[in-house]
Design a protein around this motif. Structure first.
Motif, mmCIF file in Angstrom:
data_model
loop_
_atom_site.group_PDB
_atom_site.id
_atom_site.type_symbol
_atom_site.label_atom_id
_atom_site.label_comp_id
_atom_site.label_asym_id
_atom_site.label_seq_id
_atom_site.Cartn_x
_atom_site.Cartn_y
_atom_site.Cartn_z
ATOM 1 N N UNK A 72 0.805 -1.173 -0.062
ATOM 2 C CA UNK A 72 0.024 0.225 0.047
ATOM 3 C C UNK A 72 0.881 1.035 0.050
ATOM 4 N N UNK A 73 1.896 1.323 0.731
ATOM 5 C CA UNK A 73 2.798 2.424 0.656
ATOM 6 C C UNK A 73 3.382 2.773 -0.557
ATOM 7 N N UNK A 82 2.308 9.853 -10.235
ATOM 8 C CA UNK A 82 1.414 10.276 -11.574
ATOM 9 C C UNK A 82 -0.162 10.538 -10.892
ATOM 10 N N UNK A 83 -0.006 11.996 -10.435
ATOM 11 C CA UNK A 83 -1.513 12.130 -9.719
ATOM 12 C C UNK A 83 -2.543 12.150 -10.667
ATOM 13 N N UNK A 84 -3.729 11.543 -10.359
ATOM 14 C CA UNK A 84 -4.952 11.275 -10.896
ATOM 15 C C UNK A 84 -5.035 10.037 -11.571
ATOM 16 N N UNK A 85 -4.081 9.243 -11.731
ATOM 17 C CA UNK A 85 -4.050 7.697 -12.236
ATOM 18 C C UNK A 85 -4.938 7.067 -11.306
ATOM 19 N N UNK A 86 -5.721 6.388 -11.798
ATOM 20 C CA UNK A 86 -6.388 5.204 -10.876
ATOM 21 C C UNK A 86 -5.842 4.200 -10.720
ATOM 22 N N UNK A 87 -5.267 3.919 -9.572
ATOM 23 C CA UNK A 87 -4.197 2.873 -8.940
ATOM 24 C C UNK A 87 -4.792 1.895 -8.015
ATOM 25 N N UNK A 88 -5.135 0.640 -8.548
ATOM 26 C CA UNK A 88 -5.632 -0.257 -7.584
ATOM 27 C C UNK A 88 -4.781 -1.478 -7.303
ATOM 28 N N UNK A 89 -5.305 -2.288 -6.237
ATOM 29 C CA UNK A 89 -4.469 -3.403 -5.819
ATOM 30 C C UNK A 89 -5.281 -4.824 -6.036
ATOM 31 N N UNK A 90 -4.735 -5.643 -6.457
ATOM 32 C CA UNK A 90 -5.398 -6.993 -6.479
ATOM 33 C C UNK A 90 -4.260 -8.108 -5.941
#
Length: 301
Positions: A72-73, A82-90
Motif C-alpha cells: 500500500x505504501x 502520477x497524480x490522478x491515475x486510478x491505481x488499484x491493488x489485487x
C-alpha cells in the motif's frame, strides 16, 4: 476466484451480497484515495486524466501483515508520481482484495495489470492472463514482471547499504552476496534471477553474487551460503530479492551469517519501475530478454 457474471446474473439477486458490497466500497475508496496526496491534501482536479487505463498492481499476497502495508505504501508513491491515475491493488492469494474482485470493481473500461513479481513464472504466464480474460467487461493488458531491470538493482544496492554493506567491501576477496529470491519451476525465472545477480555484481564492483531460492528451485539459500564459505568467502551478505516482507524473506534472512538486507519494499525506484512497466504495456514495448552470458560468478566465488 469469483465466477463469471454470465453464470450468476446480478438481476437474479434481490439484494447485493456482502462480497459485492465490499467490492463496491473498495472500488469507491480506491477512487477517492487516488485524489489525495500522501500529506492529506486533495490533488487538483485539472491534473486528473480519466481516460488513462486503470493500473492494477498485482501482488502475490502474504500472511505477514507487513506485506500488505508495504505494498500500500508503494502504491501511494506511484500515485504521487502520477497524480490522478486510478491505481488499484489485487492479490493472487492470501490477501484481499483478490484480483478478480478488483477487476470486477473497476466497471467497464481499460486496465493494465502490472505484476509486483520479479521474474517470469507461472503467475505471470498463466494466472494473470486467465484473470484478465475472465474480466470480459474490461479491455485488459498484462505488463511484464518488474525484473530484471536496473531500477531493481539500484534498490537492491541501496538496501544492502542500509543493512551495513560498504563500498570498500567490494575490494575484499572474502566478500560475496547471495541474492535470495522466491524461486519457480519455470526455467525463465531462474534466467531472470541470474541476470539480476550479474547486474548487481557489476553494481557492487565485481563482488560475486549468487542467486539462491526459498522454494521450487536450487540452490536454496543455506546451500549457496555453504558453497561460498567452502570457497573462502567468509563475509557474505544477503540481498533480499522480494517485493515485500513475508515468510520467504524472513526465512532467507534468518539463514544469513551477517548482513541481511530488507526486501525491496516501497523504495522510490520501485514506484518508478512500476509505472515504467505500465507505460511499456500501453505502448506495446516489451522488455528485451537478451541471451544471458555464460555464468562467471560461481566460477569466481
Amino acid at each position: 476466484m469469483t465466477e463469471p457474471a454470465s453464470e450468476h446474473p446480478r438481476e437474479s439477486l434481490p439484494l447485493d451480497s456482502t462480497a459485492q458490497l465490499l467490492t463496491r466500497i473498495t472500488s469507491q475508496l480506491g477512487t477517492q484515495l487516488s485524489l489525495v496526496s500522501l500529506n492529506g491534501t486533495r490533488r487538483p482536479m485539472y491534473r486528473i486524466r480519466r481516460s488513462a487505463p486503470t493500473l492494477v498492481a498485482v501482488a502475490h499476497g502474504s500472511r505477514d501483515p507487513q506485506a500488505l502495508r508495504t505494498v500500500l505504501e508503494l502504491l501511494d508513491r506511484v500515485r504521487e508520481l502520477r497524480p490522478g491515475l486510478d491505481v488499484r491493488l489485487g492479490h493472487i492469494e492470501l490477501n484481499e482484495p483478490l484480483l478478480p474482485d478488483t477487476l470486477d470493481g473497476i466497471g467497464r473500461g481499460d486496465a493494465v495489470l502490472v505484476p509486483l513479481l520479479l521474474g517470469r513464472g507461472h503467475h505471470v504466464r498463466h494466472d494473470l492472463p486467465l484473470a484478465a480474460a475472465a474480466a470480459g467487461h474490461l479491455r485488459t493488458r498484462v505488463a511484464a514482471p518488474l525484473g530484471p531491470h536496473p531500477l531493481l538493482v539500484e534498490t537492491l544496492y541501496e538496501r544492502l547499504l542500509e543493512a551495513g554493506w560498504r563500498d570498500e567491501d567490494g575490494k575484499d576477496r572474502a566478500a560475496a552476496v547471495v541474492l535470495a529470491a522466491a524461486g519457480s519451476r519455470d526455467p525463465d525465472s531462474d534466467v531472470d534471477a541470474r541476470r539480476t545477480a550479474a547486474m548487481l555484481s557489476d553494481r557492487l564492483g565485481g563482488v560475486p553474487v549468487v542467486p539462491a531460492y526459498a522454494s521450487a528451485a536450487t540452490p536454496d539459500v543455506p546451500t549457496a551460503l555453504r558453497a561460498l564459505a567452502d570457497r573462502g568467502r567468509r563475509r557474505v551478505a544477503l540481498a533480499s530479492y522480494f517485493t515485500a516482507p513475508g515468510r520467504f524473506a524472513t526465512v532467507s534472512a534468518a539463514a544469513a551469517p551477517g548482513i541481511a538486507a530488507a526486501p525491496l519494499g516501497a523504495h522510490p525506484a520501485m514506484a518508478r519501475l512500476l509505472l515504467h512497466r505500465y507505460d511499456q504495456a500501453l505502448t506495446g514495448t516489451a522488455p528485451a530478454h537478451a541471451p544471458l552470458a555464460p555464468p562467471r560468478l560461481l566460477a569466481t566465488a
